[in-house]
Design a protein around this motif. Structure first.
Motif, PDB file in Angstrom:
ATOM      1  N   UNK A 176       0.755  -1.389   0.179  1.00 42.79           N
ATOM      2  CA  UNK A 176      -0.157  -0.012   0.187  1.00 42.79           C
ATOM      3  C   UNK A 176       0.843   1.246   0.033  1.00 42.79           C
ATOM      4  N   UNK A 177       1.882   1.128   0.959  1.00 41.22           N
ATOM      5  CA  UNK A 177       2.922   2.403   0.774  1.00 41.22           C
ATOM      6  C   UNK A 177       3.423   2.599  -0.654  1.00 41.22           C
ATOM      7  N   UNK A 178       3.773   1.438  -1.237  1.00 42.90           N
ATOM      8  CA  UNK A 178       4.495   1.831  -2.619  1.00 42.90           C
ATOM      9  C   UNK A 178       3.381   2.499  -3.623  1.00 42.90           C
ATOM     10  N   UNK A 179       2.447   1.835  -3.533  1.00 39.05           N
ATOM     11  CA  UNK A 179       1.021   2.241  -4.470  1.00 39.05           C
ATOM     12  C   UNK A 179       0.668   3.660  -4.299  1.00 39.05           C
ATOM     13  N   UNK A 180       0.872   4.038  -3.068  1.00 34.38           N
ATOM     14  CA  UNK A 180       0.498   5.552  -2.626  1.00 34.38           C
ATOM     15  C   UNK A 180       1.586   6.481  -3.260  1.00 34.38           C
ATOM     16  N   UNK A 181       2.924   5.932  -3.125  1.00 33.36           N
ATOM     17  CA  UNK A 181       3.990   6.726  -3.516  1.00 33.36           C
ATOM     18  C   UNK A 181       4.038   6.942  -5.304  1.00 33.36           C
ATOM     19  N   UNK A 182       3.681   5.620  -5.743  1.00 33.90           N
ATOM     20  CA  UNK A 182       3.620   5.709  -7.122  1.00 33.90           C
ATOM     21  C   UNK A 182       2.533   6.696  -7.725  1.00 33.90           C
ATOM     22  N   UNK A 183       1.421   6.889  -7.166  1.00 33.00           N
ATOM     23  CA  UNK A 183       0.356   7.886  -7.440  1.00 33.00           C
ATOM     24  C   UNK A 183       0.677   9.148  -6.897  1.00 33.00           C
ATOM     25  N   UNK A 184       1.525   9.620  -6.131  1.00 29.71           N
ATOM     26  CA  UNK A 184       2.011  10.926  -5.493  1.00 29.71           C
ATOM     27  C   UNK A 184       2.846  11.298  -6.762  1.00 29.71           C
ATOM     28  N   UNK A 185       3.853  10.419  -7.309  1.00 25.61           N
ATOM     29  CA  UNK A 185       4.905  11.023  -8.178  1.00 25.61           C
ATOM     30  C   UNK A 185       4.432  10.809  -9.596  1.00 25.61           C
TER      31      UNK A 185
END
Length: 700
Positions: free
Chosen positions: A450-459
């Motif tokens: 989930x953290x990885x997915x959120x960072x991908x979306x953020x950038x």
């Protein structure tokens, strides 16, 4: 060298209770077949055997037990009039009514023994064909069923009447109406039983109705309607507003609102766009899309849910073992009691041969192992069906019982008690903005965390340059390791990557290039709705809530304090989670609730693994329970349904045992005639099944 195994699936009709299924199961196991699965409710038999098995031999063995196998390639097989249990009952009733009513009607010709014999004979022949064949074959298989009692009881009455007729012994020796009434009333009970069991399996049937039989495929720009079985992975399909999505796939063009309530129980449509996954059987309420097929046939989510439901309904909870043990020895014991009743009544109490025989027949007819056999599976079917309609998939009847005896419920933090949708609170980087965005987006896109997915979306929308990674490896609990085409080594993940604790600060994610810390990211996560209420519910049921997470201790403690959890284990790697689960299991039953991504081993190790995850993960979950709607409130639903399903099983077993304990002595002492005993026996099954069906509508 052992040959490669094949899966054999057969459609078997004529199994009307758990004892019937048990006789098929034992026969197949004696033949040496593996993974035997028999469901009388769904009329299914599955097992694995060596390649090259002659299936026709297996079909002959099953039909030798008195059941009928319908193969897929046979297509629709038209049954004769007497092929259906309802028609058997109507046929018997037509001959039984005049026999039974001769005691009340002023027609002297009905009292003629040969008229009574002619009326009884068709019913008796039907009874021998239906109950007799099943009885004899069940004895051969070593699992005598209820039909043995019915066959012996009705045959005893018929033979006694024949002797009385041929020797001219008078009306005291005429039991023709008893013979016919026993068979007719037991058939009536089977009709009730069949229709009731159909209601208990409605959840699976409802899911099967969702399946689509055709689709619109795009070939060379032209649309053509094809059978669903012709679809292949990689096909492009057109789905318009109001259509059901034919199979699993990814949207390649268009936007739509999709109703996924059949999977999640949530009626609010989900907005979907390009590259989003869609599930076969869901309804496209608004928009039009083109989709790329990614799964077909039994690999689709819906097909796997249906298979999971069928297997779950057949899985036995431990409480059923008592019923199975009793049912297995029940028939020989009852025949023994019937013989003892006859001997004592005739020789010890001298009440006459006729009455002694009637008492013995009544004992055999009143006894009903079917009620014991139906007590557990019918309740499990209804309970699992009700939970499935609310987006809770329970993978076995044994899980239902385990859910009611929990001591601990262990929660992962990220994506379970928290939303799993993160916001970047702060970022400290030694690199340029473009390079930072490039590396974080590129590396984290290889992870499903989930953290990885959120960072991908953020950038995702920030300016980036192209980078090629030649080696990428994800290490659970640590993060991503990679190497680029220029030979630089990268690591991104949790604080375990950083040796110097002074450099941690109040940050959560760290990026290292060539072992040098270059980026630190601080993130915030929201507590999931309903978390606090769930914790209070667990405490009210004497279940201890526990947080077990790989996240930082400060974050875990803060979340635990806000929702009322006092037992917290933070900064744990996957193997440490396993050790803790094993430790807690020493003190009682443990349920583990996780997001199904990092927690697979812990979910498997716990007594009950509960996975919160999207529907596309159903097929690969290692948990015993899957919450399709990703909602903590579903755990409360799970606990309630588990509690009431087990309560229903206990009630059913009580009534099944109580009925026999109470009824057999009444029949033995002559307070019940065989006809009344047959009616009471038929009613006992209906009471048990009716109580199970009540669970479908019961307010929890």
């Amino acid at each position: 060298m052992q040959g490669e195994n094949q899966l054999v699936e057969l459609h078997v009709t004529g199994m009307h209770c758990n004892n019937c299924a048990l006789s098929v199961h034992k026969m197949l196991e004696k033949k040496g077949y593996q993974n035997v699965f028999v469901s009388f409710a769904n009329e299914e038999v599955k097992f694995t055997a060596d390649k090259g098995l002659n299936v026709n031999n297996v079909i002959q063995d099953i039909e030798g037990l008195g059941f009928k196998v319908q193969q897929e390639e046979q297509g629709f097989v038209k049954e004769g009039f007497l092929g259906k249990i309802e028609h058997k009952f109507i046929f018997s009733l037509l001959f039984t009514l005049p026999l039974f009513l001769h005691m009340f009607l002023p027609f002297h010709w009905l009292h003629n023994p040969y008229v009574q014999l002619s009326l009884c004979l068709p019913v008796f022949v039907l009874g021998c064909a239906y109950f007799g064949k099943s009885a004899i074959n069940s004895i051969k298989a070593g699992v005598p069923n209820m039909d043995v009692l019915i066959f012996v009881g009705s045959t005893s009455a018929f033979i006694y009447s024949i002797i009385g007729t041929l020797l001219g012994l008078g009306p005291n020796y005429m039991f023709y109406e008893t013979t016919a009434t026993i068979i007719t009333l037991v058939l009536l009970g089977n009709v009730f039983e069949k229709r009731s069991v159909t209601q208990t399996t409605s959840a699976v049937k409802d899911l099967m109705k969702i399946q689509v039989d055709s689709a619109v495929r795009i070939v060379n720009g032209q649309a053509e309607r094809v059978d669903i079985n012709q679809l292949k992975i990689g096909d492009t399909l057109l789905v318009n507003e109001g259509d059901k999505i034919p199979t699993d796939g990814d949207i390649v063009w268009g936007d739509a609102s999709v109703n996924e309530s059949m999977l999640t129980g949530e009626s609010i449509p989900v907005e979907k766009g390009k590259y989003d996954a869609v599930i076969g059987g869901t309804i496209l309420e608004r928009g039009s899309i083109r989709m790329l097929v990614t799964k077909v046939g039994n690999k689709t989510v819906l097909a796997q849910i249906i298979d999971l439901m069928k297997r779950a309904q057949a899985a036995k909870p431990p409480i059923q073992r008592l019923g199975d043990k009793v049912a297995a020895i029940f028939v020989p014991v009852v025949i023994g009691i019937a013989l003892l009743t006859f001997v004592l009544a005739y020789f010890a109490f001298d009440i006459g041969f006729r009455q002694a025989l009637l008492n013995a027949i009544a004992v055999m007819v009143i006894s009903c192992p079917c009620a014991m056999g139906l007590a557990t599976p019918t309740a499990v079917m209804v309970g699992l069906g009700r939970s499935a309609k609310q987006g809770v998939l329970i993978k076995g009847g044994d899980t239902v019982e385990e859910m009611t005896n929990l001591k601990y419920m262990v929660f992962d933090k990220t994506g379970t008690l928290s939303t799993g949708k993160f916001k970047i609170r702060d970022i400290k980087s030694e690199l340029s903005d473009i390079e930072t965005a490039t590396l974080i987006h590129g590396l984290e896109s290889y992870s499903n965390h989930p953290i990885a997915k959120s960072l991908v979306n953020a950038f995702a929308n920030r300016e980036k340059r192209k980078i090629v990674f030649t080696q990428v490896k994800e290490e659970k609990g640590l993060g991503i390791k990679a190497m680029d085409s220029e030979g630089h080594r990268y690591q991104i993940g949790s604080k375990q990557l950083v040796e110097d604790s002074k450099e941690l600060g109040n940050y959560d994610v760290f990026l290292l290039r060539d072992d040098e810390l270059v980026v630190r990211i601080a993130i915030d996560d929201e507590i999931k709705a309903g978390a606090k209420e769930l914790v209070q519910t667990l405490k009210g049921q004497q279940i201890i809530p526990v947080i077990l997470s790989g996240d930082r201790k400060e974050k875990c403690d803060a979340l635990a304090a806000s929702i009322g959890i006092t037992e917290v284990y933070a900064e744990k790697l996957p193997h440490e989670k396993l050790e803790l689960i094993e430790s807690l299991k020493q003190g009682g039953k443990v349920a583990m609730v996780g997001d199904g991504i990092n927690d697979g081993p812990a979910l498997t190790t716990a007594d009950v693994g509960v996975s919160l995850g999207d529907a596309s993960q159903v097929a690969i979950q290692s948990a015993k329970v899957v919450l399709l709607n990703n909602d903590l409130q579903s755990i409360t639903t799970l606990l309630k349904i588990g509690k009431h399903t087990l309560l229903t099983i206990k009630q059913n077993l009580f009534w099944a045992f109580f009925y026999n304990i109470f009824a057999i002595p009444l029949a033995a002492f002559g307070f019940l005639s065989p006809m009344l005993a047959a009616l009471a026996m038929a009613c006992s099954d209906v009471v048990v099944i009716g109580n199970s069906i009540r669970l479908k509508f019961k307010k929890l």
